[in-house]
Design an enzyme around this catalytic site. Sequence first.
Site, PDB file in Angstrom:
ATOM      1  N   CYS A 114       7.991  -1.292  -5.584  1.00 12.28           N
ATOM      2  CA  CYS A 114       6.944  -2.262  -5.328  1.00 12.28           C
ATOM      3  C   CYS A 114       6.271  -2.795  -6.566  1.00 12.28           C
ATOM      4  O   CYS A 114       5.071  -2.987  -6.584  1.00 12.28           O
ATOM      5  CB  CYS A 114       5.871  -1.643  -4.447  1.00 12.28           C
ATOM      6  SG  CYS A 114       6.502  -0.716  -3.083  1.00 12.28           S
ATOM      7  N   ALA A 174       3.927  -4.973  -2.269  1.00 10.04           N
ATOM      8  CA  ALA A 174       5.167  -4.799  -1.535  1.00 10.04           C
ATOM      9  C   ALA A 174       5.265  -3.389  -0.981  1.00 10.04           C
ATOM     10  O   ALA A 174       4.404  -2.559  -1.198  1.00 10.04           O
ATOM     11  CB  ALA A 174       6.344  -5.106  -2.458  1.00 10.04           C
ATOM     12  N   CYS A 175       6.342  -3.137  -0.262  1.00 10.97           N
ATOM     13  CA  CYS A 175       6.709  -1.834   0.298  1.00 10.97           C
ATOM     14  C   CYS A 175       5.983  -1.512   1.611  1.00 10.97           C
ATOM     15  O   CYS A 175       4.855  -1.948   1.842  1.00 10.97           O
ATOM     16  CB  CYS A 175       6.499  -0.688  -0.682  1.00 10.97           C
ATOM     17  SG  CYS A 175       7.453  -0.844  -2.200  1.00 10.97           S
ATOM     18  N   THR A 176       6.677  -0.749   2.441  1.00 10.36           N
ATOM     19  CA  THR A 176       6.117  -0.184   3.670  1.00 10.36           C
ATOM     20  C   THR A 176       6.572   1.257   3.734  1.00 10.36           C
ATOM     21  O   THR A 176       7.749   1.550   3.502  1.00 10.36           O
ATOM     22  CB  THR A 176       6.610  -0.939   4.910  1.00 10.36           C
ATOM     23  OG1 THR A 176       6.363  -2.347   4.748  1.00 10.36           O
ATOM     24  CG2 THR A 176       5.918  -0.438   6.167  1.00 10.36           C
ATOM     25  N   GLU A 227       4.008   3.330  -3.018  1.00  9.47           N
ATOM     26  CA  GLU A 227       3.439   2.322  -2.146  1.00  9.47           C
ATOM     27  C   GLU A 227       2.309   1.656  -2.918  1.00  9.47           C
ATOM     28  O   GLU A 227       1.325   2.319  -3.296  1.00  9.47           O
ATOM     29  CB  GLU A 227       2.894   2.965  -0.868  1.00  9.47           C
ATOM     30  CG  GLU A 227       2.256   2.004   0.105  1.00  9.47           C
ATOM     31  CD  GLU A 227       3.276   1.136   0.823  1.00  9.47           C
ATOM     32  OE1 GLU A 227       2.912   0.009   1.214  1.00  9.47           O
ATOM     33  OE2 GLU A 227       4.428   1.582   0.998  1.00  9.47           O
TER      34      GLU A 227
END
Length: 609
Positions: free
Chosen positions: A3, A39-41, A136
């Site tokens: 991310c 970004a990222c989950t 994250e």
Amino acid sequence: MACGCRRPQARAAAAATAFPALLLALPLLALLGFPCARACTSVIVGPGATVDGDIFIARSDDGEDTTTSNNVSVYPARNGPAVFKANGNNFNIKLPGPGLTYLALPIISADPSQGRNASSEASGINSAGVAISATESIYNSKAALAADPYVGDTGMVEDAIPSVLLPQARSAREAMEILGRIVEEKGAGEGFGVLAADYEEAWYIETAGGHHWMALRVPHDSFFVSANQGRFQEANLSDAANVLHSPGLEKFAIRAGLYNPAQGHPLNFFDAFMDNGRAQATYSYPRVRELQQRFGGKAAGTQLVSTAARWATEAEGELGVEHGTSPHRPVFMPASHKVSLAEVQASLRNHFDGSEHDAYRRRDPQEPFRPVAVLRSGNGHVSQLRPALAGGQLDALSAINWVAWAMPALSPFVPLYKGLTHDMLPKELTSTAVEPDDVSLFWKARRLQASFIPLSASLMGSILLDEIAAPEALVFQDWPKLAPNATAAILAWEHDVQARQQPRFERRYAAAGRGSGRAAARLLAAYTRRVVRQAADLLEQLTAQAAEHLGLPGVLDDAEVQHLLDVALSTYGFMPPEDKDKDLQARVSRPRVAALSKFLGAAPAVASA
């Protein structure tokens, strides 16, 4: 990398060297040097909430481009201490010895001649059975950072976290303690959340600023979801079994004016330390709500556990966002059913499938809800910790990192077992190419995805409308027709691997392990090569089918893949509003448009003076 920023200048230069034709595209390649993307989950599922009692930590490793790929490396245990020097900034630290063996997914490979460590390792598993995923991206508030700024030049950043933790952490809790001490002593260079798990439990840590932090143990029967925003709320700081934190956290919050105990409620970590910009109403919270509903049932989408969000109601009214998107959502939730590996993998593919917010099915990059699955994913990974196999003759199989390269929605998850050694890895996993190649799984997946990107002319902006005579030829307009067949084929292959091939291999491995360890190792190497080759063949077949359906003259060549991915990112990047470049379309070069038009068989229109 997790991310964040991915050295775009070096990537652009390497791509231009490999493909002289791409010199025309350097203005756009340089453009891809966005500020670090939000970004990222992330997903964590505790052992009491899963089908087999396994623990899962999972994350979509999203960045700001479509060309940066993780390779796979296995690092042998060190006999003594070593100095780690980050590539992302000037952070360095002495790692204790002896170290642990670990498997990881670096972007930057080790180069001893340059004094360079491997780094930007999105995910990994070590020989003690500890899995790490980092990071994250989360964002501390201006007030918190005014009181405790990030240490950008020498503090801990995502570039270094797995590379520092995996060689030394022997439990998930210890990983949190090590990382917390580093933040206290050296500082955090950015805001981050980090996932960790072992055979017994899972933990998640969040930074509160430059030197403060908190980590929570995921309850046995619960799950956790994060999507680029702090998720912690109130916690009992004296509960040492389930809560870890920096010394003096509450006193710091009081002293900095971030928390007032006279208001009669405990310290709320989110309220005290986290940024809550208006963009989060559509960028972050819908993803959290969506996955909470998937794992916790439909009712989970409307539960709130604290005061109403300060601005969410107003933002929802302005943006037409559905209710249940406030920052004060439950941190941990009990699962409504026993969660399977396939469901966790599916969570990283989610794009509000089939709903009014499905941007890909509707071919609408202006959709306000950012999906989990985005084109700028470098990989999606699910680390599976299997306590039933730990410590015995099947210990090499007791942890698996399932990895889907590039955008997981159109890429198969491949199993990487804890017991792999570097010489067992096939070339499809070790390629470090920064430009399209015919070897790596990453680029095979990207080649397929370049054939699906929804770039209809009405969505591309005035420059493409002006200069492409037959814009309807642009691909990904057929997502509703192409995607179901492609995803069905990928899911069918994954089911065959998990239901038939994997159990058969593990039975043979167990039988071989009773005799010769070498025989078992050969079986593991052969199985890994076989499933990787199957995944590569599947991606090639799906790419050829997509090209045929779209009436293209053949499978996209390397330069064409790069062209389409670059332009697609400018349209379907799903960056938060404050990160978008408003002048993006105006900076797309005319040579690039002409190259795209030529490939698509459309003569570019003559531009007026």
